[in-house]
Scaffold this motif. Structure first.
Motif, PDB file in Angstrom:
ATOM      1  N   UNK A  85      -7.528 -65.793  53.152  1.00 41.89           N
ATOM      2  CA  UNK A  85      -7.122 -65.099  51.926  1.00 41.89           C
ATOM      3  C   UNK A  85      -7.756 -65.782  50.715  1.00 41.89           C
ATOM      4  N   UNK A 124       1.125 -58.909  56.923  1.00 39.83           N
ATOM      5  CA  UNK A 124       2.488 -58.906  57.454  1.00 39.83           C
ATOM      6  C   UNK A 124       2.505 -59.144  58.967  1.00 39.83           C
ATOM      7  N   UNK A 137      11.162 -62.294  53.697  1.00 41.23           N
ATOM      8  CA  UNK A 137      11.102 -63.498  52.865  1.00 41.23           C
ATOM      9  C   UNK A 137       9.975 -64.428  53.287  1.00 41.23           C
ATOM     10  N   UNK A 138       9.741 -64.560  54.575  1.00 46.40           N
ATOM     11  CA  UNK A 138       8.668 -65.433  55.044  1.00 46.40           C
ATOM     12  C   UNK A 138       7.309 -64.915  54.601  1.00 46.40           C
ATOM     13  N   UNK A 140       6.693 -62.965  52.146  1.00 46.41           N
ATOM     14  CA  UNK A 140       6.600 -63.038  50.697  1.00 46.41           C
ATOM     15  C   UNK A 140       6.246 -64.461  50.256  1.00 46.41           C
ATOM     16  N   UNK A 141       6.860 -65.443  50.914  1.00 51.84           N
ATOM     17  CA  UNK A 141       6.572 -66.835  50.577  1.00 51.84           C
ATOM     18  C   UNK A 141       5.125 -67.170  50.912  1.00 51.84           C
ATOM     19  N   UNK A 143       2.576 -65.079  51.283  1.00 52.59           N
ATOM     20  CA  UNK A 143       1.686 -64.339  50.395  1.00 52.59           C
ATOM     21  C   UNK A 143       1.646 -64.996  49.020  1.00 52.59           C
ATOM     22  N   UNK A 144       2.835 -65.381  48.537  1.00 58.68           N
ATOM     23  CA  UNK A 144       2.908 -65.999  47.210  1.00 58.68           C
ATOM     24  C   UNK A 144       2.089 -67.273  47.141  1.00 58.68           C
ATOM     25  N   UNK A 145       2.201 -68.123  48.147  1.00 59.50           N
ATOM     26  CA  UNK A 145       1.561 -69.424  48.043  1.00 59.50           C
ATOM     27  C   UNK A 145       0.041 -69.293  48.113  1.00 59.50           C
ATOM     28  N   UNK A 147      -1.691 -66.523  47.382  1.00 54.04           N
ATOM     29  CA  UNK A 147      -2.123 -65.767  46.209  1.00 54.04           C
ATOM     30  C   UNK A 147      -2.096 -66.646  44.970  1.00 54.04           C
ATOM     31  N   UNK A 148      -1.044 -67.436  44.860  1.00 51.11           N
ATOM     32  CA  UNK A 148      -0.938 -68.327  43.721  1.00 51.11           C
ATOM     33  C   UNK A 148      -2.037 -69.364  43.716  1.00 51.11           C
TER      34      UNK A 148
ATOM     35  N   UNK B 144       1.682 -73.319  43.164  1.00 51.33           N
ATOM     36  CA  UNK B 144       1.065 -72.149  43.789  1.00 51.33           C
ATOM     37  C   UNK B 144       2.096 -71.082  44.132  1.00 51.33           C
ATOM     38  N   UNK B 145       3.208 -71.503  44.714  1.00 51.12           N
ATOM     39  CA  UNK B 145       4.155 -70.493  45.199  1.00 51.12           C
ATOM     40  C   UNK B 145       4.844 -69.783  44.041  1.00 51.12           C
ATOM     41  N   UNK B 147       3.628 -69.536  40.946  1.00 46.63           N
ATOM     42  CA  UNK B 147       2.609 -68.786  40.210  1.00 46.63           C
ATOM     43  C   UNK B 147       2.221 -67.527  40.977  1.00 46.63           C
ATOM     44  N   UNK B 148       2.072 -67.678  42.283  1.00 46.18           N
ATOM     45  CA  UNK B 148       1.715 -66.527  43.106  1.00 46.18           C
ATOM     46  C   UNK B 148       2.791 -65.459  43.075  1.00 46.18           C
ATOM     47  N   UNK B 149       4.041 -65.882  43.215  1.00 46.99           N
ATOM     48  CA  UNK B 149       5.113 -64.898  43.187  1.00 46.99           C
ATOM     49  C   UNK B 149       5.147 -64.169  41.849  1.00 46.99           C
ATOM     50  N   UNK B 152       2.171 -61.741  41.588  1.00 46.44           N
ATOM     51  CA  UNK B 152       2.356 -60.560  42.444  1.00 46.44           C
ATOM     52  C   UNK B 152       3.422 -59.641  41.865  1.00 46.44           C
ATOM     53  N   UNK B 173      12.404 -67.166  47.780  1.00 44.58           N
ATOM     54  CA  UNK B 173      11.062 -67.523  48.220  1.00 44.58           C
ATOM     55  C   UNK B 173      10.802 -69.026  48.091  1.00 44.58           C
ATOM     56  N   UNK B 176      12.016 -71.452  50.704  1.00 49.61           N
ATOM     57  CA  UNK B 176      11.222 -71.546  51.934  1.00 49.61           C
ATOM     58  C   UNK B 176      10.313 -72.775  51.919  1.00 49.61           C
TER      59      UNK B 176
END
Lengths: 179, 179
Positions: A85, A124, A137-138, A140-141, A143-145, A147-148, B144-145, B147-149, B152, B173, B176
């Motif tokens: 990613x 996913x 939630x997993x 999302x976490x 993806x967030x990390x 993406x961030x 990162x987490x 900022x990413x959240x 998004x 999130x 986690x």
DNA sequence: GTGCCATCTTGTCAATGACAAGTTAGGGTG
DNA sequence: CACCCTAACTTGTCATTGACAAGATGGCAC
């Protein structure tokens, strides 16, 4: 040649847009500049994409498809998927820059919605394989990390001590989520 | 009044810019539109900020200071700090949108660099308090987490099932990361 | 060979960012 | 209190841009 019926204009314009956006960001993108680089008249782009938002819609769609491909090629390990990613964001910076800025394009375009769903599914599935249960939630976490990290890397906000290899740094960071 | 020597123009332009950017993004920002909303001539903004990049530099600087304040007010718990980061992004969407897009402003401006460092320090201190050791990878993962959240969430890319309360979702999130 | 139509062109308009030059007023100085 | 000096703002202008309208071109089906 190079007169009427260029033939390949649509594809050329998209790849020219990638260069231009990578150079100075989506905000500075000029349709006329693209036309100039492609050697066509200033109104040629409008024929293929309608307007600027149309071009960026096509560009973002292409981006989501490229992302889905990149994630699929990363294999079954979730850590590798995460690194992929970040790798995609760095390697296709222009696409990544546009994809998550829906105010620049038509977010309800059917083709775009489909492409976005495809890449979301790949992500996913990766998370589901790893945790065994339903994502939510997993996912999302995760993806967030990634993406961030990708966003921060691209924005240049990270301190120099992080190094110059985004994928290696990303691997370290993502591991923190799964300990 | 409302003729020469508006007096408060700089402040008014910055807050007007916040509204305009929140409405249609930084790309669509027009100095002349700002001037119109503030009731001054089309060249008045240039006097205070030089050019568009100058205005956005000042805007981003203000944003980093607001972020530092928000993080400080969140207290000593790292989870709360993370939630506050997301809360800032949602509540000051316009600032957040600009802050991490350095191609829009002058990233080497001294005042901006200082403000960015201030907010970075607050974040790093929070992580150091939590882990006990030197930040680095932990801080990067935490940053990162959140900022990413936040990114998004703002991009509207998240599925509806995440709900409509960004701070509650963020709390889930972030947890986690610390299990 | 004829017509059709997607593809591309030329021409134009309002809006914008940047810059140049002028105007105003308010505060410090004599 | 008169002066002026400078920051704050104005008007005017130019090149560039996105969007649209109308016309030109040429490959392809029939």
């Amino acid at each position: 040649m190079a007169s009427y019926h260029h033939g390949d204009l649509r594809r050329v314009l998209l790849s020219t847009a990638a260069e231009a956006i990578a150079e100075s960001g989506p905000a500075a993108l000029s349709l006329r500049e693209l036309a100039r680089r492609a050697g066509v008249s200033h109104a040629a782009p409008a024929h293929h994409f309608g307007d600027k938002a149309g071009l960026l819609t096509a560009f973002a769609t292409q981006g989501f498809d490229l992302l889905a491909d990149a994630l699929r090629q990363a294999g079954d390990d979730l850590l590798d998927t995460g690194v992929a990613y970040v790798g995609f964001a760095v390697r296709h910076r222009a696409h990544f820059d546009v994809m998550f800025r829906p105010e620049l394009y038509r977010a309800d375009d059917p083709e775009l919605v489909a492409a976005r769903a495809r890449s979301g599914d790949v992500l996913r599935e990766g998370v589901a394989r790893h945790t065994g249960r339903e994502p939510d939630a997993d996912a999302l976490a995760a993806w967030s990390i990634v993406h961030g990290f990708a966003t921060l890397w691209l924005s240049g906000a990270l301190p120099p001590r992080v190094g110059d290899d985004p994928e290696a740094a990303a691997r370290t960071v993502i591991r923190r989520l799964f300990d």
